[in-house]
Design an enzyme around this catalytic site. Structure first.
Site, short mmCIF file in Angstrom:
data_model
loop_
_atom_site.label_atom_id
_atom_site.label_comp_id
_atom_site.label_asym_id
_atom_site.label_seq_id
_atom_site.Cartn_x
_atom_site.Cartn_y
_atom_site.Cartn_z
N CYS A 63 10.26 98.28 78.23
CA CYS A 63 9.72 99.48 78.88
C CYS A 63 10.80 100.36 79.52
O CYS A 63 10.61 101.57 79.65
CB CYS A 63 8.69 99.09 79.93
SG CYS A 63 9.24 97.81 81.07
N HIS A 86 8.16 103.67 85.88
CA HIS A 86 9.51 103.15 86.08
C HIS A 86 10.48 104.32 86.28
O HIS A 86 10.35 105.37 85.64
CB HIS A 86 9.99 102.35 84.87
CG HIS A 86 9.33 101.01 84.73
ND1 HIS A 86 8.41 100.52 85.63
CD2 HIS A 86 9.48 100.05 83.77
CE1 HIS A 86 8.02 99.31 85.22
NE2 HIS A 86 8.66 99.01 84.11
#
Length: 347
Positions: free
Chosen positions: A137, A252
């Site tokens: 990710c 993120h």
């Protein structure tokens, strides 16, 4: 988008359909109008029997241990590495092409590791392994920004600090952060739950994700190095990373230092990044502007800000990047792989 049985669109199965990535993938299939002939939702035995809606139709979740992949053209696996190790070979043996969203096959030499905006040519033919790996990710947004920089100036090395959200641990991570935050607010001396994260993530940051390796780095940090090299086709690329879990629900962030072979012009750098597909540069007109996980508007874009060329070393620059880890970092990248396969006639 469901089609009639006579259409040639793929029959798809979603393994891990009830998880955070699986439910995000369902939403994206609906939002993007991905065409399929049939969709089957699959999960562990404890989730079997649950009902989920896809494109307005109710589907009952089927148990993985009894599911027959012989009527599946394309299987998305988002149920963890152990599940993929055990069941992906079975799915491939029964004729399914697998897009795997775990670390199980990423570094396998016969398995392409794909970010469509970077190395879509890997999808021109069906891989002999029957598996296409979805990267980590945090790797996905990074390589999407590294590629144009490498092509223009060449990269000597990159130093990355990640700030990774609780949703990286799925529904359990989100629930634990919410509960730990509630408990800590009510009684700062109380001991909050610390199962998904250790120590507890509420009001703290944890510079440790995944398992510790003999090098002193964590597996998460090693993934970013190995995967970046493979995706970009740069086996000697120097990327070093510190991965940090932060008390953010979703999204993120990364602080990235890149040193290039040649002097970098900031205006050209901003223009170059802004020209990338599905990238938004926030300080293109306002130097110093920046995105955050809560303020970004388009969850399907990589958001960039704080672009700073070092006055002491004009070959190097900093930038700040934010991306939705459940979408860009997982489900969206997987679905864009599937869309590219359809476009190329591989499916």
């Amino acid at each position: 988008m469901p089609l009639t049985p006579g259409d040639s669109a793929p029959r798809i199965a979603l393994v891990g359909a009830t998880g955070a990535v699986g439910t995000t993938l369902i939403r994206l299939i609906e939002e993007r109008g991905f065409r399929y002939r049939d969709v089957r939702l699959v999960a562990s035995a404890r989730s079997a029997g649950h009902e989920l809606t896809v494109d307005g139709r109710v589907h009952r979740v089927e148990a993985l241990d009894t599911f027959d992949f012989s009527a599946t053209d394309l299987a998305f696996f988002s149920a963890g590495g152990a599940v993929s190790w055990k069941w992906v070979p079975s799915a491939v043996a029964r004729g399914a092409l697998v897009i795997d969203n775990t670390n199980a096959f990423r570094m396998d030499a016969g398995t392409p590791l794909v970010v469509p905006q970077v190395n879509a040519a890997e999808l021109d033919v069906r891989p002999a392994s029957g598996v296409i790996a979805n990267p980590n990710c945090s790797t996905i947004p990074l390589v999407r920004l590294l590629r144009p920089v490498e092509e223009r100036w060449g990269i000597r090395h990159a130093v990355v600090s990640t700030y990774q959200a609780a949703s990286g641990r799925g529904h359990s991570g989100l629930a634990e952060l919410a509960e730990a935050s509630r408990i800590t607010l009510e009684d700062p001396a109380a001991t909050p739950p610390a199962t998904a994260f250790s120590p507890a993530l509420a009001f703290d940051v944890i510079p440790f994700i995944d398992e510790l390796l003999d090098t002193g780095f964590t597996l998460e940090e090693q993934k970013m190095l190995q995967e970046s090299r493979k995706i970009l086709g740069l086996p000697h690329l120097d990327v070093t990373t510190t991965c940090v879990r932060v008390p953010v629900m979703n999204g993120h962030s990364e602080a990235v230092w890149i040193e290039c072979d040649d002097v970098v012009d900031r205006t050209e750098l901003v223009r170059l990044l802004a020209a990338e597909p599905e990238v938004t540069v926030h300080d293109a007109d306002t130097p110093g502007a920046f995105p955050t996980p809560r303020t970004t508007k388009n969850p399907d874009h990589v958001h960039v800000g704080r672009v700073r060329v070092s006055p002491r070393n004009p070959r190097g620059f900093w930038l700040w990047a934010v991306a939705d880890n459940l979408r860009i970092g997982a489900a969206l990248n997987a679905l864009q792989i599937a869309e590219s396969l359809v476009e190329r006639g591989v499916l």
